[in-house]
Design a protein around this motif. Structure first.
Motif: not given
Length: 297
Positions: A46-59, A67-73
């Motif tokens: 994936l290209a640097p600075a790609t936007s990674v959306s982090i969905a809000s799902i049940p459960g 944590a996913a946002a921290v990893t993406a950053r």
């Protein structure tokens, strides 16, 4: 008030076709909290600075999404967490969650959506309520993502969808916030292009990200289509290249994306990009994105 913007009548002829590089420029991809390891494994694709959306799902907990946002950053991407209005229990919870995203993952953009609960679990009934709360601006969020539904919504009639979209446009524009629109995924370019034409005629010039289902088994694609209310008639499936009789076969979005490239008219339809839903896995989708240009030669 709506901006007074003149939009040219859309032309879908070959001379105005959208170049591959333009459509893929600044594409985005969506994950959930459980996909962090997969994102790390595919990060080199994936290209640097790609936007990674982090969905809000049940459960899935707030901790998992933070944590996913921290990893993406950490991987050099731009995390864009989803805030599901109807899943927020209180203003204090929203305030604390926003503070964590900013503090721990240096988040600058959010995607706001009503969410799937029929009854709000707290004070926010829809994404408009989140925007009106003022908390997003309080934390310095500079860009907001909102949803678009070219093939309609299973619980909201089409005229209301356009009314709400215009209301969001007015509210975000008045607040001086940048925004873009990400659509539900689709198998058919026809309704997507028609929807974009209508949006532009309304004077809404915000960038649009077209939802694209990443490579997955036919069975998986049909399951998500049923959940999301996406058109999946036999005619559409055949056009997309899916065989109902071969549910375990893997299908990619080659036909769909090729038609978008051929028919989208950039001069008339403004900024349009792709947003990938990796139903068959982040790695498979990232590989498809990498390989698509050479496969078209």
């Amino acid at each position: 008030m709506m901006q007074n913007v003149e939009i040219a009548e859309a032309s879908v002829g070959e001379p105005e076709a959208l170049p591959h590089a333009t459509l893929f420029d600044s594409f985005s991809i969506e994950i959930t909290g459980k996909d962090t390891a997969a994102l790390q494994g595919a990060s080199h694709l994936l290209a640097p600075a790609t936007s990674v959306s982090i969905a809000s799902i049940p459960g899935e907990s707030h901790d998992a999404r933070v944590a996913a946002a921290v990893t993406a950053r950490r991987l050099g991407f731009q995390p864009v967490p989803h805030i599901s209005a109807r899943r927020i229990l209180s203003t204090a919870e929203l305030d604390a969650l926003l503070a964590r995203f900013i503090r721990e993952a240096d988040v600058h953009s959010l995607f706001v959506v009503a969410g799937d609960p029929d009854v709000p679990m707290g004070p926010y009934g829809d994404s408009l309520a989140l925007i009106r709360s003022g908390l997003l601006s309080k934390y310095g969020i500079r860009k907001i993502g909102i949803a678009g539904y070219p093939e309609g919504h299973p619980k909201i009639n089409s005229p209301m969808l356009f009314d709400v979209l215009r209301e969001k446009h007015d509210l975000l524009t008045a607040a001086g916030l940048e925004y873009d629109i990400t659509t539900q995924f689709s198998f058919d370019a026809e309704p997507v292009i028609g929807w974009i034409e209508r949006i532009r005629k309304l004077g809404i010039t915000a960038p649009i990200r077209i939802g694209v289902p990443g490579p997955a088994s036919v069975k998986t694609l049909l399951r998500f289509a049923t959940i999301c209310g996406v058109g999946a008639s036999a005619k559409v499936m055949t056009k997309y290249g899916l065989s109902i009789g071969k549910l375990l076969n893997t299908a990619g979005p080659d036909v769909f994306v090729s038609e978008l490239i051929r028919r989208l008219a950039p001069a008339a339809l403004g900024t349009v990009r792709l947003h990938f839903y990796p139903f068959g896995g982040v790695g498979k989708t990232a590989e498809w994105i990498r390989d698509f240009p050479s496969n078209q030669r």
